[in-house]
Write a protein that holds these residues in place. Structure first.
Motif, PDB file in Angstrom:
ATOM      1  N   ALA A 126      -8.567 -18.169 -25.150  1.00 27.73           N
ATOM      2  CA  ALA A 126      -7.661 -18.012 -26.189  1.00 27.73           C
ATOM      3  C   ALA A 126      -7.833 -17.071 -27.497  1.00 27.73           C
ATOM      4  N   VAL A 127      -7.106 -16.231 -27.972  1.00 28.00           N
ATOM      5  CA  VAL A 127      -7.445 -15.461 -29.056  1.00 28.00           C
ATOM      6  C   VAL A 127      -8.066 -16.432 -30.385  1.00 28.00           C
ATOM      7  N   PRO A 128      -8.806 -15.991 -31.199  1.00 27.07           N
ATOM      8  CA  PRO A 128      -9.246 -16.683 -32.453  1.00 27.07           C
ATOM      9  C   PRO A 128      -8.279 -16.935 -33.282  1.00 27.07           C
ATOM     10  N   PRO A 129      -7.801 -18.188 -33.666  1.00 26.47           N
ATOM     11  CA  PRO A 129      -6.717 -18.244 -34.481  1.00 26.47           C
ATOM     12  C   PRO A 129      -6.753 -17.907 -35.899  1.00 26.47           C
ATOM     13  N   ALA A 151     -14.071 -26.907 -36.629  1.00 22.15           N
ATOM     14  CA  ALA A 151     -12.939 -27.555 -36.592  1.00 22.15           C
ATOM     15  C   ALA A 151     -11.944 -27.158 -35.428  1.00 22.15           C
ATOM     16  N   GLU A 152     -12.360 -26.154 -34.947  1.00 22.80           N
ATOM     17  CA  GLU A 152     -11.500 -25.705 -33.724  1.00 22.80           C
ATOM     18  C   GLU A 152     -12.234 -26.455 -32.429  1.00 22.80           C
ATOM     19  N   GLN A 153     -13.541 -26.660 -32.410  1.00 23.34           N
ATOM     20  CA  GLN A 153     -14.154 -27.345 -31.351  1.00 23.34           C
ATOM     21  C   GLN A 153     -13.646 -28.847 -31.144  1.00 23.34           C
ATOM     22  N   HIS A 154     -13.420 -29.579 -32.368  1.00 23.10           N
ATOM     23  CA  HIS A 154     -13.310 -30.996 -32.524  1.00 23.10           C
ATOM     24  C   HIS A 154     -11.566 -30.897 -32.107  1.00 23.10           C
ATOM     25  N   ALA A 155     -10.878 -29.940 -32.430  1.00 29.67           N
ATOM     26  CA  ALA A 155      -9.282 -30.345 -32.159  1.00 29.67           C
ATOM     27  C   ALA A 155      -9.159 -29.997 -30.588  1.00 29.67           C
ATOM     28  N   ARG A 156     -10.017 -29.035 -30.002  1.00 30.20           N
ATOM     29  CA  ARG A 156      -9.889 -28.931 -28.367  1.00 30.20           C
ATOM     30  C   ARG A 156     -10.289 -30.186 -27.948  1.00 30.20           C
ATOM     31  N   GLN A 157     -11.548 -31.135 -28.513  1.00 32.21           N
ATOM     32  CA  GLN A 157     -11.975 -32.288 -27.865  1.00 32.21           C
ATOM     33  C   GLN A 157     -10.826 -33.355 -27.824  1.00 32.21           C
ATOM     34  N   ARG A 158     -10.028 -33.434 -29.055  1.00 35.73           N
ATOM     35  CA  ARG A 158      -9.190 -34.407 -29.281  1.00 35.73           C
ATOM     36  C   ARG A 158      -7.923 -34.273 -28.670  1.00 35.73           C
ATOM     37  N   ALA A 170     -12.953 -15.808 -35.609  1.00 31.03           N
ATOM     38  CA  ALA A 170     -13.363 -14.538 -35.177  1.00 31.03           C
ATOM     39  C   ALA A 170     -14.656 -14.124 -35.437  1.00 31.03           C
ATOM     40  N   ALA A 171     -14.969 -14.251 -37.039  1.00 27.14           N
ATOM     41  CA  ALA A 171     -16.397 -13.931 -37.316  1.00 27.14           C
ATOM     42  C   ALA A 171     -17.119 -15.081 -36.816  1.00 27.14           C
ATOM     43  N   ALA A 172     -16.925 -16.409 -36.561  1.00 28.35           N
ATOM     44  CA  ALA A 172     -18.124 -17.149 -35.909  1.00 28.35           C
ATOM     45  C   ALA A 172     -18.148 -16.771 -34.356  1.00 28.35           C
ATOM     46  N   ALA A 173     -16.978 -16.174 -33.669  1.00 23.66           N
ATOM     47  CA  ALA A 173     -17.260 -15.612 -32.339  1.00 23.66           C
ATOM     48  C   ALA A 173     -18.309 -14.380 -32.175  1.00 23.66           C
ATOM     49  N   LEU A 174     -17.890 -13.377 -33.134  1.00 15.77           N
ATOM     50  CA  LEU A 174     -18.871 -12.289 -33.250  1.00 15.77           C
ATOM     51  C   LEU A 174     -20.189 -12.642 -33.539  1.00 15.77           C
ATOM     52  N   ALA A 175     -20.450 -13.673 -34.383  1.00 14.20           N
ATOM     53  CA  ALA A 175     -21.977 -13.904 -34.815  1.00 14.20           C
ATOM     54  C   ALA A 175     -22.570 -14.747 -33.776  1.00 14.20           C
ATOM     55  N   LEU A 176     -21.919 -15.717 -32.896  1.00 13.52           N
ATOM     56  CA  LEU A 176     -22.545 -16.423 -31.955  1.00 13.52           C
ATOM     57  C   LEU A 176     -22.731 -15.556 -30.757  1.00 13.52           C
ATOM     58  N   VAL A 229     -17.749 -19.570 -23.657  1.00 12.52           N
ATOM     59  CA  VAL A 229     -18.931 -20.395 -23.811  1.00 12.52           C
ATOM     60  C   VAL A 229     -19.381 -21.327 -24.767  1.00 12.52           C
ATOM     61  N   ALA A 230     -19.583 -20.425 -25.732  1.00 16.30           N
ATOM     62  CA  ALA A 230     -19.968 -20.891 -27.059  1.00 16.30           C
ATOM     63  C   ALA A 230     -18.653 -21.950 -27.586  1.00 16.30           C
ATOM     64  N   ARG A 231     -17.567 -21.734 -27.365  1.00 18.62           N
ATOM     65  CA  ARG A 231     -16.467 -22.884 -27.901  1.00 18.62           C
ATOM     66  C   ARG A 231     -16.562 -24.137 -27.262  1.00 18.62           C
ATOM     67  N   LEU A 232     -17.487 -24.055 -25.962  1.00 18.01           N
ATOM     68  CA  LEU A 232     -17.597 -25.237 -25.210  1.00 18.01           C
ATOM     69  C   LEU A 232     -18.725 -26.006 -25.595  1.00 18.01           C
ATOM     70  N   VAL A 233     -19.674 -25.468 -25.814  1.00 23.13           N
ATOM     71  CA  VAL A 233     -21.065 -26.057 -25.860  1.00 23.13           C
ATOM     72  C   VAL A 233     -21.728 -25.815 -26.860  1.00 23.13           C
ATOM     73  N   ALA A 234     -21.427 -24.727 -27.896  1.00 26.94           N
ATOM     74  CA  ALA A 234     -22.283 -24.428 -29.051  1.00 26.94           C
ATOM     75  C   ALA A 234     -22.251 -25.654 -30.099  1.00 26.94           C
TER      76      ALA A 234
END
Length: 498
Positions: A304-307, A285-292, A312-318, A259-264
């Motif tokens: 998907a697993v954090p690349p 950068a990962e968000q923009h790559a998915r949008q493009r 992964a640190a951003a996922a834990l913090a969010l 959810v955070a990857r989609l709308v954060a």
């Protein structure tokens, strides 16, 4: 070696370090025996795939019964010690690895790598830990591995010299073990790199201790330790103030990350005060790559697993306020806000629901259901509104209708039932797509009636009498339904189509 044969007992065997991975222990044992890691795997009697490169089945993930029996006989280590060095140790908590104890399930490892948060063919590393001793902990291979809790630095994913993930072995053969050079320096990368324009094929000699590492705040390191304690079963996890199983906690972590990857937004990243800039930039950068992205794939999947360790640190913090927050209220408010953004995006024409393929954990079901309305079958569609009975400027039922009659509409999609006498609403609404165009001629037959309808003013005729909005015709006669009438009754609500 035969099917039932057992390798001979090796004279000296290193004792595994607590939490060490099987690949790390095998490399240290091979160096002690003065063998290449591939030769050491054959000496242990591990089952390998046929070929020139030594590729043990499910290497570092789990041991088959035959490999477990042979390795135990060759080393004298118990099954519990050998199992503790495999990723299967986290089965039922951070990972779901059911059915991988059979050799026939080897091909499913590629599919499993797209579903589970683990590095099945590589590892992350802390340069400062490896500078002290050449021991690679098992948790470095988890998808949530981001920060070293001891040295407070981000883990490293890729060797800067060979541009290959650390611990991958042969560049073109993941899980392949070097078997040609017995002498190996455990302080170096040792990935097998192919020949280039100005270099020969060989092992990468990059010093692992010299790899750059980004420092992080102590709060992020403490958060990493809390998640690792849950994965090891040392702490009971709590989601939104309620105790849940460890497997459900990590399912909630994966869903909340999706959810955070989609709308954060950048404001959400700025709210994480202990998140380093490198991690925030990697997440953006990962968000923009998915949008493009113009095509689907593993990299575009929200679950998907954090690349990299920074992602992964951003996922834990969010996700920390939602999963590990002090109270249920704060986590539910943030998740409700994210779900609201996701629903608004789903309602946008041309946008689907990327979260549909992400499993939704039971512990978050009440929060998600309260924040998200039921999904529609068509992407971008709004909830249907009841059709008005009065005809609009573009929709009018061509059947004869008066307030005192009950005609039957023969339109194939009309669902109107016969109405009792005295009804004051027309029987149906004519679809706008069937509205006549200006300048065209009326058809000879009408598909929604059994016979030609009575003459009435239409956009095709210019000399017809002007219809009235009452129940009488222009000449003063009451409106009727016979074909001889020069004008028919028009419902009071709605003009004629123009």
């Amino acid at each position: 070696m035969g099917e039932s044969s057992v390798p001979r007992r090796l004279p000296a065997v290193l004792v595994p370090v607590e939490g060490e991975s099987f690949a790390s222990w095998l490399s240290r044992a091979a160096a002690d025996w003065q063998l290449a890691p591939g030769e050491a795997a054959l000496a242990l009697g591990l089952e390998c795939r046929p070929g020139v490169v030594v590729r043990p089945l499910l290497f570092g993930v789990t041991l088959s019964r035959r490999s477990l029996r042979r390795a135990g006989a060759a080393t004298g280590l118990g099954a519990r010690d050998l199992h503790a060095m495999q990723l299967a140790r986290y089965a039922g908590t951070a990972l779901e690895l059911a059915g991988l104890d059979r050799p026939a399930s080897e091909p499913s490892l590629a599919v499993l790598g797209h579903q589970e948060w683990a590095l099945f063919t590589a590892s992350r590393a802390c340069p400062k830990c490896l500078a002290e001793r050449p021991v690679w902990p098992l948790w470095w291979r988890l998808g949530i591995a981001a920060v070293c809790p001891v040295h407070h630095v981000l883990l490293v994913d890729v060797c800067r010299r060979c541009r290959t993930r650390l611990g991958q072995g042969y560049n073109g053969h993941p899980r392949g073990l070097p078997s040609r050079r017995p002498e190996m320096d455990l302080s170096r990368c040792n990935n097998r790199r192919p020949a280039g324009r100005q270099r020969k094929a060989g092992l990468c000699d990059q010093k692992l201790a010299a790899l750059p590492a980004t420092p992080v705040p102590a709060a992020l390191a403490a958060l990493q330790q809390r998640v690792l304690d849950i994965a090891d079963g040392q702490t009971e996890p709590r989601v939104a103030g309620r105790t849940v199983p460890a497997a459900e906690f990590f399912a909630a972590l994966r869903f909340t990350t999706a959810v955070a990857r989609l709308v954060a937004t950048d404001d959400d990243l700025a709210a994480c005060s202990f998140l380093p800039d490198e991690a925030a930039e990697a997440f953006t950068a990962e968000q923009h790559a998915r949008q493009r992205a113009t095509r689907g794939g593993v990299g575009t999947q929200m679950g998907a697993v954090p690349p990299a360790a920074a992602n992964a640190a951003a996922a834990l913090a969010l996700t920390e306020p939602v999963l590990l927050g002090p109270g249920r209220r704060s986590g539910s408010d943030l998740l409700s806000e994210w779900i609201g953004r996701a629903v608004a995006r789903r309602r946008t024409p041309g946008k689907g629901d990327p979260l549909r393929a992400v499993p939704r954990p039971a512990c978050l079901e009440p929060l998600v259901r309260a924040a998200a309305p039921p999904a529609t079958r068509v992407a971008g569609a709004s909830p249907p509104a009841p059709l008005p009975w009065s005809p609009s400027p573009q929709t009018i039922c061509p059947t004869s209708w008066t307030p005192t009659t009950t005609p039957t509409c023969w339109h194939p999609t009309c669902r109107v039932r016969p109405r009792p006498a005295g009804a004051v609403s027309p029987p149906c609404a004519w679809p706008a797509s069937w509205a006549p165009r200006a300048g065209s001629r009326p058809p000879a037959t009408w598909p929604w009636t059994r016979s030609r309808p009575p003459e009435r003013p239409t956009p095709w005729s210019s000399g017809s009498p002007t219809p009235t909005r009452s129940g009488t015709a222009p000449n003063g006669s009451p409106g009727g339904t016979t074909a001889a009438a020069s004008s028919t009754t028009v419902p009071a609500a709605g003009p004629w189509p123009r």
